[in-house]
Design an enzyme around this catalytic site. Structure first.
Site, PDB file in Angstrom:
ATOM      1  N   LYS A 138     -19.661 -33.671 -18.971  1.00 23.62           N
ATOM      2  CA  LYS A 138     -20.403 -32.512 -19.471  1.00 23.62           C
ATOM      3  C   LYS A 138     -21.079 -32.795 -20.798  1.00 23.62           C
ATOM      4  O   LYS A 138     -22.163 -32.279 -21.070  1.00 23.62           O
ATOM      5  CB  LYS A 138     -19.478 -31.297 -19.610  1.00 23.62           C
ATOM      6  N   LYS A 147     -20.740 -33.852  -6.445  1.00 27.63           N
ATOM      7  CA  LYS A 147     -20.077 -32.570  -6.212  1.00 27.63           C
ATOM      8  C   LYS A 147     -21.099 -31.422  -6.177  1.00 27.63           C
ATOM      9  O   LYS A 147     -22.047 -31.434  -6.959  1.00 27.63           O
ATOM     10  CB  LYS A 147     -19.107 -32.381  -7.381  1.00 27.63           C
ATOM     11  N   LYS A 199     -22.815 -25.702  -9.981  1.00 33.21           N
ATOM     12  CA  LYS A 199     -23.742 -24.695 -10.519  1.00 33.21           C
ATOM     13  C   LYS A 199     -24.791 -25.325 -11.385  1.00 33.21           C
ATOM     14  O   LYS A 199     -25.865 -24.773 -11.586  1.00 33.21           O
ATOM     15  CB  LYS A 199     -22.972 -23.735 -11.436  1.00 33.21           C
TER      16      LYS A 199
HETATM   17  P1  AMP Z   1     -16.011 -23.486 -11.914  1.00 30.15           P
HETATM   18  O1  AMP Z   1     -17.199 -23.062 -11.170  1.00 30.15           O
HETATM   19  O2  AMP Z   1     -16.161 -24.829 -12.557  1.00 30.15           O
HETATM   20  O3  AMP Z   1     -15.458 -22.450 -12.834  1.00 30.15           O
HETATM   21  O4  AMP Z   1     -14.891 -23.717 -10.807  1.00 30.15           O
HETATM   22  C1  AMP Z   1     -14.105 -22.691 -10.259  1.00 30.15           C
HETATM   23  C2  AMP Z   1     -13.207 -23.239  -9.166  1.00 30.15           C
HETATM   24  O5  AMP Z   1     -13.986 -23.753  -8.083  1.00 30.15           O
HETATM   25  C3  AMP Z   1     -12.306 -24.395  -9.627  1.00 30.15           C
HETATM   26  O6  AMP Z   1     -11.033 -24.258  -9.001  1.00 30.15           O
HETATM   27  C4  AMP Z   1     -13.015 -25.617  -9.105  1.00 30.15           C
HETATM   28  O7  AMP Z   1     -12.139 -26.691  -8.871  1.00 30.15           O
HETATM   29  C5  AMP Z   1     -13.610 -25.097  -7.815  1.00 30.15           C
HETATM   30  N1  AMP Z   1     -14.823 -25.850  -7.445  1.00 30.15           N
HETATM   31  C6  AMP Z   1     -15.978 -25.922  -8.159  1.00 30.15           C
HETATM   32  N2  AMP Z   1     -16.882 -26.717  -7.539  1.00 30.15           N
HETATM   33  C7  AMP Z   1     -16.266 -27.161  -6.409  1.00 30.15           C
HETATM   34  C8  AMP Z   1     -16.660 -28.015  -5.324  1.00 30.15           C
HETATM   35  N3  AMP Z   1     -17.889 -28.571  -5.288  1.00 30.15           N
HETATM   36  N4  AMP Z   1     -15.779 -28.241  -4.336  1.00 30.15           N
HETATM   37  C9  AMP Z   1     -14.548 -27.677  -4.350  1.00 30.15           C
HETATM   38  N5  AMP Z   1     -14.105 -26.875  -5.328  1.00 30.15           N
HETATM   39  C10 AMP Z   1     -14.950 -26.604  -6.347  1.00 30.15           C
END
Ligand code: AMP
Ligand code: TRP
Length: 345
Positions: A114, A207, A210
């Site tokens: 990041k 991955k 967002k």
């Molecule tokens: P975040 O959007 O970073 O706050 O992530 C929220 C949750 O979604 C966390 O548990 C992440 O591990 C999961 N997550 C985010 N992106 C992915 C992805 N591409 N595949 C699987 N899990 C994800």
């Protein structure tokens, strides 16, 4: 001491949620809600570790809350709230800043990704982000944390922090009546399901995220049926038909990703999906996948939109969730202060 089983997890209100969030985390959250006491947080304090437009942040907090409810989290059963409304998170995070070691944080791969090349310009908050995450979990003595695969390293750090706190303050913890020095549990990651790491639709080695500049790389939980169909149709694939066995997916990251998405949405294993689609061309498989996506995500998008029309109701859900969260975290943080040696008045 055996800790009561309690689930905690959270998502950042930055932009709209996507299929990776839904399959990697949310499906497990919904499942756990049936058997456990669950606390699901909108982690707004984590969001501001990188710049957020204040108006957009407010709207994103409500949007994520609406998406939680629309996806099937029940605000009566589970506690839904936003992090900044419960002071225990910030208070415990400060104490953990003094427990965690620089060397531990230096190993965090997500910070490196990041912060990128311009590390000197990253916020200090981004660097200590994993300490705040440990505080989120341990302020409730949560024992189980359902997340996607990318959070594994952060959870290991949470365990290290819990362990070091228990050791550093052992004598005072025992004085407070904990016979075995176990003040905090070592929280366990719950990383399960066929899609713990959903990949970008444009590049099967990256991955789904967002922050990817291309919107075609992800399916947002707010996308309409046409957009979903278009994105799946444009998803990168290879020229071979689908294999009929799992090992045929080796070295084919895009094919593996789409099969994983189908499996997770259909509630089947990847092997079962290949039994049905083995030998099929991608054009046919993509059509079936688009239909399944629309069938599963369409109602969530519609319900999110409906809930967003009444922001006051969303705020009431958050207020009641925060209240319930404070009731749990309050006594724990008071004990932490005693153990650390603060005077409470
Ligand atoms: P975040 O959007 O970073 O706050 O992530 C929220 C949750 O979604 C966390 O548990 C992440 O591990 C999961 N997550 C985010 N992106 C992915 C992805 N591409 N595949 C699987 N899990 C994800
Ligand atoms: N760091 C997590 C992410 O980016 C979000 C998060 C913050 C979290 N605090 C948490 C997840 C506590 C689980 C438990 O996805």
């Amino acid at each position: 001491m055996k800790f009561k089983e309690r689930v905690f997890s959270g998502m950042q209100p930055t932009g709209s949620l996507h299929l990776g969030n839904y399959l990697g985390a949310m499906l497990q959250w919904i499942e756990l809600q049936k058997t456990h006491e669950c606390i699901y947080c909108v982690v707004d304090m984590h969001a501001i570790t990188v710049w957020q437009d204040p108006d957009e942040l407010k709207s994103a907090i409500r949007q994520v809350t609406a998406a939680y409810i629309a996806s099937g989290l029940d605000p009566k059963r589970s506690i839904l709230f936003n992090q900044s409304e419960v002071a225990a998170h910030a208070e415990l995070a400060w104490i953990f800043n003094c427990v965690a070691r620089l060397g531990w944080l230096n190993r965090m791969t997500q910070f490196k990704e990041k912060a990128g090349k311009d590390r000197e310009n990253a916020s200090v908050g981004l660097y200590v982000y994993p300490n705040l995450m440990a505080a989120d979990i341990l302020a409730y003595r949560a024992t189980h944390v359902p997340v996607g695969d990318d959070q594994k390293q952060h959870l290991e750090l949470s365990r290290d922090i819990a362990q070091k706190f228990n050791n550093d303050f052992k004598q005072w913890i025992e004085k407070a009546g904990y016979v075995d020095g176990n003040f905090f549990p070592l929280p366990e990651p719950v990383i399960t399901g066929p899609a713990t790491r959903v990949m970008s639709l444009r590049d099967g080695t990256k991955k789904m995220s967002k922050s990817d500049p291309s919107d075609l790389s992800r399916i947002n939980l707010t996308d309409d049926a046409d957009t979903i169909a278009k994105k799946i149709q444009k998803a990168k694939t290879d020229p071979e038909p689908l294999p009929s066995e799992l090992k045929g997916l080796d070295g084919r990251p895009e094919a593996e990703n789409l099969v994983g998405i189908y499996a997770a949405l259909a509630g089947r294993s990847k092997a079962k999906v290949l039994e049905e689609f083995g030998g099929a061309q991608f054009s046919a498989f993509k059509k079936a996948l688009a239909e399944l996506c629309v069938e599963k995500l369409g109602p969530i998008a519609a319900e999110t939109k409906r809930l967003m029309a009444d922001p006051a109701e969303i705020d009431r859900v958050l207020a009641s969730g925060s209240e319930r969260a404070r009731v749990i975290a309050g006594p724990i943080i008071a004990e932490v202060k005693d153990v650390v040696g603060f005077v409470r008045s």
